[in-house]
Design an enzyme around this catalytic site. Structure first.
Site, short mmCIF file in Angstrom:
data_model
loop_
_atom_site.label_atom_id
_atom_site.label_comp_id
_atom_site.label_asym_id
_atom_site.label_seq_id
_atom_site.Cartn_x
_atom_site.Cartn_y
_atom_site.Cartn_z
N ASN A 1 -6.97 1.40 10.40
CA ASN A 1 -5.61 1.60 10.90
C ASN A 1 -5.69 1.59 12.42
O ASN A 1 -6.50 2.31 13.00
CB ASN A 1 -5.06 2.96 10.47
CG ASN A 1 -4.90 3.08 8.95
OD1 ASN A 1 -5.15 2.12 8.22
ND2 ASN A 1 -4.48 4.24 8.49
N GLU B 1 -3.12 -0.33 8.30
CA GLU B 1 -1.90 0.06 9.03
C GLU B 1 -1.95 -0.54 10.42
O GLU B 1 -2.99 -0.51 11.09
CB GLU B 1 -1.79 1.58 9.22
CG GLU B 1 -1.34 2.32 8.01
CD GLU B 1 -1.20 3.82 8.27
OE1 GLU B 1 -0.89 4.22 9.42
OE2 GLU B 1 -1.42 4.58 7.31
N HIS C 1 -2.79 10.88 1.30
CA HIS C 1 -2.21 10.61 2.63
C HIS C 1 -1.60 11.94 3.10
O HIS C 1 -0.40 12.08 3.25
CB HIS C 1 -1.17 9.49 2.52
CG HIS C 1 -0.84 8.83 3.82
ND1 HIS C 1 -0.95 7.46 4.01
CD2 HIS C 1 -0.39 9.31 5.01
CE1 HIS C 1 -0.58 7.15 5.25
NE2 HIS C 1 -0.23 8.26 5.87
N ARG D 1 0.87 -1.19 0.00
CA ARG D 1 0.00 0.00 0.00
C ARG D 1 0.90 1.24 0.00
O ARG D 1 1.74 1.38 0.89
CB ARG D 1 -0.88 -0.02 1.26
CG ARG D 1 -1.63 1.25 1.48
CD ARG D 1 -2.55 1.20 2.72
NE ARG D 1 -3.18 2.49 2.86
CZ ARG D 1 -3.07 3.29 3.93
NH1 ARG D 1 -2.39 2.90 4.99
NH2 ARG D 1 -3.66 4.46 3.93
N TYR E 1 -3.41 1.47 16.19
CA TYR E 1 -2.14 1.48 16.94
C TYR E 1 -2.36 1.25 18.44
O TYR E 1 -1.68 0.45 19.05
CB TYR E 1 -1.39 2.80 16.70
CG TYR E 1 -0.88 2.89 15.28
CD1 TYR E 1 0.33 2.33 14.93
CD2 TYR E 1 -1.65 3.48 14.28
CE1 TYR E 1 0.79 2.36 13.62
CE2 TYR E 1 -1.21 3.51 12.97
CZ TYR E 1 0.02 2.95 12.64
OH TYR E 1 0.46 2.96 11.35
N GLU F 1 -6.90 8.17 6.93
CA GLU F 1 -7.12 8.80 8.23
C GLU F 1 -7.58 10.25 8.13
O GLU F 1 -6.85 11.18 8.54
CB GLU F 1 -5.84 8.71 9.07
CG GLU F 1 -5.38 7.29 9.29
CD GLU F 1 -4.27 7.17 10.34
OE1 GLU F 1 -3.81 8.20 10.86
OE2 GLU F 1 -3.88 6.03 10.66
C1 FCB Z 1 -0.63 6.86 11.01
C2 FCB Z 1 -0.27 7.44 9.67
C3 FCB Z 1 1.04 6.95 9.12
C4 FCB Z 1 2.08 6.81 10.20
C5 FCB Z 1 1.55 6.03 11.36
C6 FCB Z 1 2.55 5.82 12.48
O1 FCB Z 1 -1.49 7.72 11.69
O2 FCB Z 1 -1.28 7.18 8.72
O3 FCB Z 1 1.44 7.80 8.08
O4 FCB Z 1 2.55 8.05 10.54
O5 FCB Z 1 0.43 6.66 11.90
#
Ligand code: FCB
Length: 475
Positions: free
Chosen positions: A299, A376, A125, A81, A301, A170
């Site tokens: 995405n 992501e 992006h 991607r 984290y 995002e």
């Molecule tokens: C996300 C972004 C990506 C990267 C990661 C760590 O929010 O989409 O570009 O910075 O975090």
């Protein structure tokens, strides 16, 4: 007796990918007609990024893309991607396309296909052409119309060979970090403008998806990548539940409401009524945004933990989105963010794979039948080569193992997850944090730009090649 370990096995068609974005890796910012985007301007503004670092060179992927594709092929990845730099393709953000700009992406896609790697293109992006920001940026409706034109250009150029498309990455960050807290480009801090920006990003998604479909073969899939947050209340007290609801609306509902259900949540409209009357939502907009999706990108984290505060808060907050005196959460100045318990990555983000499972299950309910991709997921660690030049990152292996196992659990629980894109293929320009935060599975020596796969890259390669998660490295 230790319990036998059941191998974590994925469906045969699962996509094992890696993700990047244009400004974070390409460099070559002044080549072949490319003009500045808001991230060029922002990163060149003193005080905006760590150490004043910029994406001018980044990891020079623009010139090294062949080597980078070969590296992915060596690792056995079957998907990649990447994003297109709008100002490489349409330097003023409007008008005819620059063919040399498009040619770069044509060559990249051909190289990927020649190596059996399925490309997924993200159109946006975060790198808005500066000229469009000068005309008002995302708070202006015209930006959404310009995006549709750009989507059509890229769709015409690559639609014959790229099946997987993502309109926006995002949009929460574009709207709320770009125009609210100002920690991202263009660095504006105008609470009301964030909601206008969010609406016009939604509109851009809807118009862009339709524009793409008008020029592409019907088999292609159009999706969007949301950084939908997992928002947890600190307690079950009504005030904390209401705080979590408010943040959930601002993080998630503001995008998935119109995109998946054709309406902004009533609770969002009520909570933001002091800031905006939403009169920029014109007749027909919600139908435009509610265009059917072929897939949804998530995405993930780390989760968020919130509670109600008894008073209005000012100053920086610990929500993991960078320090700013300005809140990225309009109308939620009385919500307190807490550090979630547990181990953290170099970003300070708590590691919690259960959040990914929760997120996937939520969208399985919100959008029944819609295929999901994890577009992501990954972690930053302070990776360093050892004496013989190898980079060992067992923490990242553990992170990936935990999160992929959570994805697999969600599939067992009925979710239709079709692929996973590790963030990121290689270390790169981590926005306002500059180059210090290393998210790559491949290490980049910034002095020489030499790439060295970390031990996590080899671990992930094993998963990609076999469809089974290899055991985690023990110290
Ligand atoms: C996300 C972004 C990506 C990267 C990661 C760590 O929010 O989409 O570009 O910075 O975090």
């Amino acid at each position: 007796m230790p319990e036998p370990v059941t191998p974590v096995t994925f469906p045969p068609a699962f996509l094992w990918g890696a993700a990047t974005s244009a400004y974070q890796i390409e460099g070559a910012v002044r080549e072949d007609g490319r003009t500045p985007s808001i991230w060029d301007t922002f990163s060149h503004t003193p005080g905006k990024t760590a150490g004043g670092q910029t994406g001018d060179v980044a990891v020079d992927h623009y010139h090294r893309y062949r080597d980078d594709v070969a590296l992915m092929a060596d690792l056995g990845l079957n998907a990649y991607r990447f994003s297109v730099s709008w100002s490489r393709v349409q330097p003023t953000g409007r008008g005819p396309a620059v063919q040399v700009g498009l040619d770069f992406y044509r060559r990249l896609v051909d190289e990927l296909l020649a190596h059996g790697i399925k490309p997924a293109v993200t159109l946006y992006h975060w790198d808005l052409p500066q000229e469009l920001e000068d005309a008002g940026g995302w708070p202006e409706r015209d930006t959404a119309l310009r995006f549709a034109e750009y989507a059509q250009i890229v769709g015409e150029a690559l639609g014959d060979r790229v099946e997987n498309w993502i309109t926006l990455n995002e949009p929460w960050c574009s709207a709320f970090l770009g125009y609210g807290s100002g920690v991202h480009a263009p660095g504006r801090t105008e609470p009301a403008a964030t909601l206008r920006a969010a609406h016009h990003l939604n509109l851009a998604h809807g118009l862009g998806a339709t524009a793409l479909r008008s020029v592409m073969p019907a088999r292609n899939q159009v999706a969007v990548s949301l950084n939908s947050s997992v928002v947890r209340p600190l307690s079950q007290e009504p005030a904390d539940l209401a705080a979590a609801r408010r943040i959930d609306d601002l993080a998630n509902g503001v995008f998935h409401g119109p995109m998946l259900h054709g309406a902004y949540p009533e609770s969002l409209l009520a909570a933001t009524a002091q800031l905006t009357d939403w009169s920029y939502v014109r007749d027909g907009d919600l139908d435009t945004i509610h265009v059917p999706l072929d897939a949804l990108g998530l995405n993930y984290y780390t989760p968020a933990l919130v509670s109600a505060a008894s008073e209005r808060l000012t100053g920086p907050r610990a929500d993991g989105h960078g320090a700013s005196e300005h809140s990225p959460w309009p109308g939620a100045d009385d919500v307190l963010f807490h550090q979630t318990p547990g181990e953290r990555t170099e970003m300070g983000w708590t590691i919690d794979p259960s959040g990914l499972h929760e997120l996937i299950m939520r969208y399985t309910r919100e959008a029944p039948g819609l295929p999901l991709y994890i577009t992501e997921n990954g972690a930053a660690y302070d990776d360093k080569p050892d004496a013989d030049g190898q980079v060992h990152d067992p923490e990242r292996i553990a992170y990936l193992h935990g999160h992929l196992a959570a994805v697999r659990r969600a599939i067992t629980d009925g979710a239709d997850v079709r692929g996973y894109y590790l963030w990121s293929l290689m270390d790169n320009f981590e926005w306002a944090y500059g180059y210090d935060k290393r998210f790559g599975a491949v290490y980049v020596d910034y002095a020489t730009l030499e790439r060295t796969p970390k031990s996590s890259a080899r671990w992930y390669s094993g998963a990609a090649r076999t469809g089974v998660l290899p055991a985690v490295e023990t110290a």
